[in-house]
Scaffold this active site. Sequence first.
Site, mmCIF file in Angstrom:
data_model
loop_
_atom_site.group_PDB
_atom_site.id
_atom_site.type_symbol
_atom_site.label_atom_id
_atom_site.label_comp_id
_atom_site.label_asym_id
_atom_site.label_seq_id
_atom_site.Cartn_x
_atom_site.Cartn_y
_atom_site.Cartn_z
ATOM 1 N N PHE B 111 43.668 98.940 30.391
ATOM 2 C CA PHE B 111 44.383 97.723 30.024
ATOM 3 C C PHE B 111 43.408 96.543 29.969
ATOM 4 C CE2 PHE B 111 46.798 93.890 31.385
ATOM 5 C CZ PHE B 111 47.538 93.751 30.217
ATOM 6 N N GLN B 112 43.465 95.794 28.894
ATOM 7 C CA GLN B 112 42.586 94.632 28.653
ATOM 8 C C GLN B 112 41.106 95.007 28.694
ATOM 9 O OE1 GLN B 112 43.972 91.274 31.093
ATOM 10 N NE2 GLN B 112 45.350 90.706 29.425
#
Lengths: 177, 579
Positions: B111-112
């Site tokens: 994530f990210q």
Amino acid sequence: MPHPAAPEKHHILSVLVENKAGVLARVASLFARRGFNIFSLAVAPTDDERFSRITIVVDVEDKTIEQMTKQLFKLINVVKIDELDPTDSVERELLLCTVRADPSVRSQVVEMVQIFEGRILAVGHDVLTVSMEGNPTKVDDFEELLRPYGIVELQRTGRVALRKLQRRPRPQALQAS
Amino acid sequence: MKLTGAQALIKSLEMEGVEVMFGLPGGAILPVYDPIIDSSIRHILVRHEQGAGHMAEGYAHVTGRPGVAMVTSGPAATNIVTPLCDAYMDSIPMVVITGQVPYSSIGSDAFQECDTTGITMSVTKHNWLVTKAQDIPEVVKEAFHIATTGRPGPVLIDVPKDVSNQMMDWYWPDTVDLPGYKPTSKGHPRMIKEAARLILASRRPVIYAGGGILKARAADALRELAELTGIHVVTTLMARGAFPDDHRLCLGMPGMHGNYTAVTAMQRADLLIALGSRFDDRVTGKVDGFAPEAKIIHVDVDPAELGKVRRPDVPVVGDCRLVIEELVIAVRDLLAGGTEVPDRSPWNATVNGWRAKYPLAYEPAAEGDALKPQMVLEHLRDSTPDDTILVSGVGQHQMWASQYWRFNHPYTWVNSGGLGTMGFSVPAAIGAKVGRPDRMVWAVDGDGCFQMTAQELVTASAERIPVKVAILNNAYLGMVRQWQEMFYDERYSEVYLSPDLPDYVKWAEAMGCVGLRAETPEDIQPVIDKANDIDDRPVVIDFRTDSREKVYPMVPAGQANDAIVVPPFQEGRHGEGGH
């Protein structure tokens, strides 16, 4: 099929770089974004584990090679760049090739390998895997002569080079005479 | 002393003398935001990461110190790519710190996660992915060293979250170990002598001063050289203020929208003394037709600039200030040795003739017409202190600002020259005001630019950074409109923006600013006076300007500078310049 040999007007850059993560990507990315074409590229560690040497062969004009060298030198991890004049350097390249060699022509292929001081690395029923090392022009010749027999697979390393040793009298000696 | 990587990072920034940083926290950078609470460093919370980057640039422009921005991973890192590229093009020292997903997760599409060092490789002078907390002080030291020395530029440090949380033994390195980085600062004495000889032998010399003068803090040295030799100076868009506009030897800005005299003097010169300039296409026009008779002395700290566009007759690699100081000494020596200087009075007379015939000018507005943008700028210029910092976005308003302002001090002009980043001005002005709170800071912006980054005025209001913004609102993407009018048969494609949507006054008020508007010539002075009196919050003025107004002079793209187009009402004078 394009001839594999380096064009007449090629330049060899021998680039000493710090042995850090991503350094090859930095060099490759620089060439891509400045619109420079790489003909061949070889990377390997040097005797000093902090550094690696990248040998890059490019096919460009003199003006471009100067700009290329300067831009390359701006990379923080690039420590030293030598532009090697092909006439003033020792170049070597290695070729591996699996070539068709059914019994009717096998002896011719073996003879060819011997003439070029190559080696036979593996033998199949009707193919041979051979290796050959030499200056790139010689490697080109060898490849060209193997081609008619039928190349199954071929891989060249790209060239590596070092400056030729100076054997002329030193400048001081010249002045003295 | 044991510290976490995060604590070591903040402490390293303190050791580098960082007083302020611009940023916005998020998941991967969370550990580093904790020690900020206990740090002496002021953190300014932006509303968009692009704003953090441009603020850091604005700060660096006016202070000469590296701007620092810190954001999280993924989208935050990609949002700051534009300021990095902007700073790279304009050689602005900037240190950007990004969070990264834990080192152990890199490559897993976490994530990210994004490949920040890969993405920013080509827009930074150098970048680092830190793999061990123990390396942090060394990397920070290297980062500031690289950003601020040689040709300055942006650098980026990517710090994985687990590295921030790791413990390390604190140390602070005395030196950096960069075997591949040794910028040249002192010019070659033989080249400097040759340059001095060429300067004194020339009949039609022009000094072509670029942004490098400002980076090298060389404005005083430049002035000394110009006055000693009596040679005219053009100041590029990046060098406005490097030589005072009110100096008798100043010819102002050259290039695509440069004034006639600056452009033509370079074209006719027999010697160009390029100091910290890079023969940008916006200055040279068609390179083959640029200054055809000129020999070139080129001084730059970046060897790659010498010969990149035009081959110099005398190349000098070195820091502009040091080289110019040596050049002054070399010229003095030659003069003392009795070197004769050719009579330059015919050339000076020619230059003065151009100045008289082709001053920067515009036609005043007719009764009832919208405001002329140039007139707004003249009022603003004449109502603000001489050392006011002017910041602009990109487009017509930028060119008019550069043309009509009088820059008499270095570091009073901040703009996005190389990359041409619309939306630069509001955040850059905020960064400039943070760097120089003692100065009045005006942003001159276009309505198109303003809409890209205006939300940073919320940051300015919240942080009490009283910048002032003049929007030259012509309801168009003006520069694009100008090109469509001139080169696309007046076929206007996707350039209309509307003067009223958004309502800039209400928008300003909603962001905690004072919002003002000027629609008639009589409105101009009172709103400027009012804005100048406000010092506790930002002010935005919506100037309704004439959308038909074009930037002149103009060298059409791809043409030689001889093809310079003057405003229609000056056309009759063409060809009378003579030389």
